[in-house]
Motif scaffolding. Sequence first.
Motif, short mmCIF file in Angstrom:
data_model
loop_
_atom_site.label_atom_id
_atom_site.label_comp_id
_atom_site.label_asym_id
_atom_site.label_seq_id
_atom_site.Cartn_x
_atom_site.Cartn_y
_atom_site.Cartn_z
N ARG C 285 -54.45 104.47 95.02
CA ARG C 285 -55.26 105.69 95.03
C ARG C 285 -55.97 105.85 93.71
O ARG C 285 -55.48 105.40 92.67
N GLY C 286 -57.13 106.51 93.77
CA GLY C 286 -57.86 106.79 92.53
C GLY C 286 -58.30 108.24 92.50
O GLY C 286 -57.97 109.02 93.37
N CYS C 287 -59.07 108.56 91.48
CA CYS C 287 -59.58 109.92 91.35
C CYS C 287 -60.83 110.08 92.20
O CYS C 287 -61.35 109.10 92.74
N GLY C 288 -61.35 111.30 92.26
CA GLY C 288 -62.64 111.52 92.90
C GLY C 288 -63.71 110.73 92.19
O GLY C 288 -63.71 110.64 90.97
N SER C 289 -64.62 110.13 92.93
CA SER C 289 -65.74 109.34 92.40
C SER C 289 -65.32 108.10 91.64
O SER C 289 -66.14 107.48 90.95
N CYS C 290 -64.07 107.70 91.76
CA CYS C 290 -63.66 106.50 91.04
C CYS C 290 -64.00 105.25 91.85
O CYS C 290 -63.88 105.25 93.06
N GLY C 291 -64.41 104.20 91.19
CA GLY C 291 -64.61 102.95 91.90
C GLY C 291 -63.44 102.01 91.72
O GLY C 291 -63.26 101.06 92.48
N LEU C 292 -62.61 102.29 90.71
CA LEU C 292 -61.61 101.30 90.30
C LEU C 292 -60.22 101.51 90.88
O LEU C 292 -59.47 100.56 91.02
N GLY C 293 -59.82 102.74 91.17
CA GLY C 293 -58.54 102.97 91.83
C GLY C 293 -57.34 102.45 91.07
O GLY C 293 -56.65 101.54 91.53
N CYS C 294 -57.02 103.05 89.92
CA CYS C 294 -55.92 102.55 89.10
C CYS C 294 -54.54 102.93 89.63
O CYS C 294 -53.54 102.34 89.22
N GLY C 295 -54.46 103.94 90.47
CA GLY C 295 -53.16 104.47 90.88
C GLY C 295 -52.38 103.53 91.78
O GLY C 295 -52.88 103.09 92.81
N ASN C 296 -51.13 103.22 91.39
CA ASN C 296 -50.24 102.41 92.20
C ASN C 296 -49.14 103.29 92.76
O ASN C 296 -48.37 103.87 91.99
N PHE C 297 -49.04 103.40 94.07
CA PHE C 297 -48.00 104.22 94.69
C PHE C 297 -46.81 103.32 94.97
O PHE C 297 -46.89 102.40 95.77
N LEU C 298 -45.71 103.58 94.23
CA LEU C 298 -44.53 102.71 94.32
C LEU C 298 -43.38 103.43 95.00
O LEU C 298 -43.16 104.62 94.78
#
Lengths: 79, 129, 588
Positions: C285-298
Motif C-alpha cells: 500500500r502507498g499514500c494518496g497520489s503515490c506511484g511507488l507504494g513503499c508500504g509492506n503489509f506483514l
Amino acid sequence: MKITIQLRGSLTKYFQGEKVRSVEVPDDCTAEEALKTVGIDWTAIRNFGFVAVNSRRVMIYDRLKEGDELKAYPKISGG
Amino acid sequence: MKRLKFAKSKCIGCQLCAQACSAMHEGEYIPSKARINIESYYDKGGELKYKDSFCILCGICKKQCPVGAITLEEHIVVDHTICIGCGVCERACPKKVIRIRDEKSYICDTCDGDPACVKICPQNALTFE
Amino acid sequence: MTMLGYQNKVLRVDLTKKGATTEPLRMDWAEKYIGSKGLAIKYLYEELKPGIDPLSPDNKLLLMTGPMTGTPIPCSGKLSISAKSPATGTINDCSIGGHSALQIKYAGYDAIIFDGALKEPGYLLIEDGNVQFKDASELWGKGSHEAEATLAEKYGHDYSILSIGPAGENLVTMACINSDYYRQAGRGGIGAVMGSKKLKAIVIKGTGGVKIPNIVENTKKITEILREDTLQEDNTFIYDYGTTAFLEACSDGGILPSKNFSDATDENWTKYNGDVLLEKRVGKRGCGSCGLGCGNFLKFENATVEGPEYESIAVAGPNAGIDDPEAIVKFNQIADDMGLDTISAGDTINFAMEMTEKGVHDFGIRFGDKVKYLEYLVLMAKREGVGADLALGVKKLTEKYGGEDYALHVKGLEYPQYEPRGSWGMSLAYAVSDRGACHMRAYAPNEEVFAASIPPYTAEGKGEMVYNLGVFNAVKFSLCICDFWATLSYERMAELMTLITGREWTEQEMKEVGARVLNIARAFNQREGFDRKDDTIPKRLVNEALQSGAAAGQKIPQEAFEDMLDQYYAVLGWDKNGMIPDDMICKL
C-alpha cells in the motif's frame, strides 16, 4: 587474482539481472579497476553509490586481495 | 471488445485512477465525481481490503434503462438529452460505479477507447484488454 | 498572479469555544514558503508567542497541505502536522503519509489550524464545509487502532481518520499521531499536543476538487513524468523492499547502531533483514497520489504491521540487542497502537537497558530482553510503573539518574539509527536540525557513506554538504514531495511548481525557498532561546571509539565537531554563536 563481485539495486543491470559473479582481476587492483573489468565505470553512473569489501565500506580507490568479495551499491535515500 | 481489468494484488491504493478520470471529464481533480472508484483500506488494521468500482461493460445499465438513454457498442454512451436521472442504472450497476448527479447519469466511457486511468496507474493494476 | 493548486482557504478551529471559521490562505506567505513544512513554520512563527508551554491551550496544531496535494504529482500525498514541540521546545514539523492530506484538500482547505483546547475528550468530524464537534468519551483510553476501527465502522472506510493513542492522551512527549493505522506523524511529541487539546481524533471526508491550469494537457505531462522519472529503478526499489533496503547498506557502511550506540555492526542482521521480514508480506500500500507504494503489509503469527521501517527495525533490533524479526514487528505494532514514536520510545528503553547493565540505575531490563521490551512500551504510554520514568525520554532521564556519557539525543529528541562516528557529517546534521536529532533534515549518509570517493571520517566540507542537503529537503517538504522520489531534482521541482500553480517558478527560486525555510525554523528556535550551546554532539561519539565494522576505531573529536558547526553557520550567514542576524530575520 580471483574475486567475487556482488551488485545491488539498479546496478544489477550490469550483470544482466544477476547479483553475483566470480571474476579474474589484476593482482592488487583497486575496487575501481575491478569494476572496470566487468564494464562498470562508476564515474559515468549518475546514481552510483559506494563499494564494500567483505561487507565493510571502503573507498573506491582502496586495493583488493585474492578471494575478496566486492559489493557495489547504488545511492539510496530516505529514512 | 476491450474492457477494464483490475489486478488487486498490484494495487497500492494511490487513487491516481480517479484523479486522472475526473481531470479528463470534469476539469478538476475531484475523485467524488470520477467514473472509477478504487480504494484499498485496512479493515480494523488487520486485513488489507479493496473496493473496486470500475465499469466492466456488463451492459446491465443499458438493459435496465427505462428510457433507452444508454447505448453500448465499444463502450457505454449516455445520451443526456434522453436521460431523466431516475437512478435505475445506479441501483442496478453490480460494480456500484454509476453516479447520478444533477439528474443525469454519469458512466465510464473508457475515454473513447484510451482510458486515462490505465495510462496513469503506476503499478499497472488497471489494464484495458 | 493567483496561483492555482491552492484552495485559498484555511479552516480555523477554536477548540475552547467549540467554533470553526474559515479565512483566506496567506498567499503572500505561500509565495515565499509554498506550503506544507515551510508554510506551517511561517504560520507558527507569526502566530505563536515565544515562551508558551507546548502542552497548554496556547500551542497550535497545524495540518498543512501544499499546492500539489490532491493532484497526481507523484509522491505528493504527505501531510505536514506541526506545532511547538513539548519534547524539545523547538519548532516541530512532522510529515504523515496515508490519505488524510488529500481529504483535507478535497474538503476545500489548504490547512486546518487548531487553537485552544476542549474541556472534555472529543473528536472533530469534517465533511466538506460542515464541521462538527463530537463526544469522544467512549474512545478515550482506547488504542489508536481500536479508535480508528470504531470511527471507520461508523463513517465508512473512505473517511480519513487521524487519531492518538493512550500515549498522546497521557501527554507523553514522544507520542505520535496515527492515520491509516500504520502511518504516523511521529516525532517531537506531536501526539501529546493533540492530547493536551483533548482531541482524540479528526475524521475528514472531502468531495471537492483541486484545479490546475490546462488540466487535460498537464495530466498527460504528469503521467509522462511519473512513468519516465518516478518509476525508474533507482526509485522503485522502495516498492520491492521498503526501507528494509537500508539495512545491508548501513551494516556494510558501519553505521548500523547496536546496543544503545555502543557499537555499529550486528553480525546477526541477516536474522531480521528484508529477506526475512518480507517473506511475511501479504500486501502492498502507498499514500494518496503515490506511484511507488513503499508500504509492506506483514503478517507474522502474532504480529501484524504495515512496515517496519528501517528506523523501527534498527532501534528495536540491533540497538536493543534483539534479533527476533517477529518481536521487532510486534514492537512496531504496539508502538503504533499506543501512539508512540518508535525511534524515541526504542531509544529510551535501550538507554534504560544500558543504565541497568552498568548498575547506574536499575530499570529492570537488559539488552536482548524482547519480552519486557514490549511490556515497557505499554507502560510508557500509560505512564505506569517503570513507564512513568521511561516516558520522560532520554534527556530528562539523564537529568534524574545520570548516564550522560551514553545519552544520545539533541535538544531532547532521541537519536535516529545512523551512527555518526561512521558518517561525521551526520553528527552536524543531527545537531543543527530544526527539531532536535532528526535524520530527515539532512540525510548525510547518502552523501558521505553511500558514496564512492567522499571520506566519511573527516570534518572537511561537511558544513556545506549538510547545508546543501538541508536546503533541498526543506523545499522538497514544502511542496510537498516524499523522500522516496530519490531522483527528484531542483529542475523537476521548479517544473512541477510551474505546472501546478500556473506561475513560473525557477530552480533558483526553489533554492531560495529552501534556504528561507531553514532560516525561519532557526529564527523560531532562536526566539525560544536556542543557540550554539544547544547544537550538541553526544559525549559517547566524542569519547568512545567504535569497536567494529567499516568505521572501527572512529570517534569524532570535539574540535572537529566545532569546526563543522563553524562551517555550517558561515554558509548560512549566521554568527559564530549560530544566531541569525536581525537584518536577515526581517526579510523572512
